[in-house]
Design a protein around this motif. Structure first.
Motif, PDB file in Angstrom:
ATOM      1  N   ASP A 225      -0.093  -1.730 104.978  1.00 12.24           N
ATOM      2  CA  ASP A 225       1.180  -3.354 105.184  1.00 12.24           C
ATOM      3  C   ASP A 225       1.170  -3.069 106.478  1.00 12.24           C
ATOM      4  O   ASP A 225       0.538  -3.679 106.870  1.00 12.24           O
ATOM      5  N   PHE A 226       0.464  -2.072 107.393  1.00 13.58           N
ATOM      6  CA  PHE A 226      -0.187  -2.110 108.773  1.00 13.58           C
ATOM      7  C   PHE A 226      -1.346  -2.809 109.408  1.00 13.58           C
ATOM      8  O   PHE A 226      -1.308  -3.853 109.886  1.00 13.58           O
ATOM      9  N   TYR A 227      -2.151  -2.871 108.504  1.00  7.96           N
ATOM     10  CA  TYR A 227      -3.464  -4.458 108.130  1.00  7.96           C
ATOM     11  C   TYR A 227      -3.588  -4.850 107.807  1.00  7.96           C
ATOM     12  O   TYR A 227      -4.223  -5.261 107.864  1.00  7.96           O
ATOM     13  N   GLY A 228      -2.232  -5.020 106.896  1.00  9.03           N
ATOM     14  CA  GLY A 228      -1.979  -6.691 105.864  1.00  9.03           C
ATOM     15  C   GLY A 228      -2.106  -8.086 106.981  1.00  9.03           C
ATOM     16  O   GLY A 228      -2.858  -8.653 106.206  1.00  9.03           O
ATOM     17  N   PRO A 229      -1.475  -7.473 108.647  1.00  4.37           N
ATOM     18  CA  PRO A 229      -1.781  -8.568 109.084  1.00  4.37           C
ATOM     19  C   PRO A 229      -3.128  -9.486 109.486  1.00  4.37           C
ATOM     20  O   PRO A 229      -3.042  -9.880 110.136  1.00  4.37           O
TER      21      PRO A 229
END
Length: 424
Positions: A225-229
């Motif tokens: 989720d943190f690396y999604g952007p």
């Protein structure tokens, strides 16, 4: 076989006469490998923690861990957490409960902070156990010594009374109460007991419970989720760059660009048309990627969707203008791919895909010289922390500053290249 060797000699001869391609063939991989060696060779991540009025023993145990610990006020701690400058804030919820107030958007940093707290508590518990055992041993020795002193005093008193009784007449001895003889015969072993030892374990361990709360996100957020952007920004930037860079080279190879220049149209207008066209295409591409990322893959989005779209489109337009700039430097499509290794891959590596907190200062400063870094920061702030336009205004302004810079440089390079006289 002879014809095969002739073809191979022709290819090698072309490379030998194309100095730019030959240089890129060796320089680009070396640069990328060197950056990877620096990034992957940095020290392991040590979370930065802010503490608010913790017990002295626990504060000392924390400072001995692999973490950067700062003792600050309540307001300073909240500001650091809001600005994503610390992984967590540690404070006492009550006399015995520690509250870990995690920033929350990066589950890896949250786990690292919790691990540091756990290690500090283990050290504190071990130290408390040793001190408690030492105090119990000291107290036990003190009781045993008191018992021995009481027994010696009783024996001395007994001997004194017996001497006095020997000096008394028989009639006086007969009149003595029987309780006196019972007192002389009594043992002093029960005067003091180890059972009387009273020790409160809570006095040795100031932190007995831990609660974790989240400033952003929740405990269900994972590393992905943190690396999604980051992935959204990188995919938009990389694929748009390839498309825009290749197109201008193909137009030049097909002779379309020569026909354009024979008309009254100006180079800036040509590049502007390309930028608008590819910008429109990138808007559609952005919409598709965001629909899939948010609706099907399930990336979290805590902020305004329109702001997410604007940040993503800004990244795509920056990639378009950079692609136009690089395509002006390249003579062939092959050189566009090689230049991508120099112009795009370093940006990807330094944009937030790797944690740079333990990297050398010059490498962190280099990461701030690329548009992808600001685009990733803006997308993360909006999607993971619910930031508004005022919070990401600087990052978006920097992205658009790069857009203007790339467009101006592309226009200047375009004009210079096509202003050269044709050789006879």
């Amino acid at each position: 076989m002879r014809r095969t060797l002739a073809v191979s000699r022709r290819i090698l001869s072309q490379f030998a006469h194309d100095k730019r391609t030959l240089a890129l063939l060796f320089v680009a991989p070396i640069v990328v490998l060197w950056l990877l060696s620096v990034l992957l060779g940095t020290d392991a991540y040590g979370p930065r923690l802010a503490t608010v009025s913790l017990p002295a023993d626990f504060q000392t145990a924390l400072e001995q861990q692999d973490a950067r610990v700062s003792d600050v006020s309540e307001q300073e701690a909240e500001d650091l957490l809001r600005n994503n400058e610390v992984a967590a804030v540690l404070r006492m919820a009550d006399d015995s409960t520690l509250e870990v107030w995690a920033e929350g958007s990066d589950s890896t940093k949250t786990q690292a902070a919790v691990a540091v707290v756990s290690a500090a508590l283990n050290d504190l518990q071990k130290d408390a156990s040793e001190r408690m055992e030492a105090d119990i041993a000291d107290k036990k020795a003190e009781i045993e010594q008191a018992q021995e002193d009481a027994k010696a005093a009783q024996e001395e008193m007994k001997a004194s009374i017996e001497q006095i009784m020997l000096a008394l007449p028989d009639a006086a001895k007969a009149s003595l109460p029987s309780s006196l003889q019972d007192a002389l015969d009594a043992s002093s072993d029960g005067a003091l007991s180890v059972d009387d030892l009273s020790i409160d374990p809570a006095s040795y361990l100031p932190v007995q419970d831990v609660e974790v709360e989240y400033f952003h996100g929740n405990e269900d957020w994972k590393m992905f989720d943190f690396y999604g952007p980051v992935f959204i920004a990188i995919f938009l930037f990389a694929f748009t760059f390839i498309t825009s860079g290749m197109s201008l080279v193909n137009e030049r190879s097909a002779g379309t660009m020569t026909r354009f220049l024979a008309t009254p149209i100006k180079p800036a207008e040509i590049l502007g048309g390309y930028a608008i066209g590819f910008g429109t295409l990138s808007l559609v591409q952005t919409a598709v990627i965001l629909v899939v990322a948010l609706g099907f893959i399930g990336f979290p989005n805590e902020g305004n969707l329109a702001l997410v779209v604007f940040a993503a489109v800004s990244m795509a337009i920056a990639s378009v203008t950079l692609g136009l700039l690089v395509s002006g430097l390249a003579s062939t499509a092959f050189q566009v791919i090689q230049l991508m290794l120099l112009f795009v891959v370093p940006q990807i590596l330094l944009s937030g895909l790797f944690d740079l907190s333990g990297a050398p200062g010059w490498l962190q400063a280099l990461g701030q010289c690329f548009p992808v870094t600001y685009g990733v920061d803006a997308l993360r702030a909006v999607m993971l922390r619910g930031a508004g336009l005022a919070d990401v205004g600087f990052d978006l302004a920097m992205v658009w500053g790069f857009i203007v810079l790339f467009f101006v440089l592309a226009a200047l390079g375009f004009r210079k290249k096509h202003a050269k006289p044709m050789r006879g």
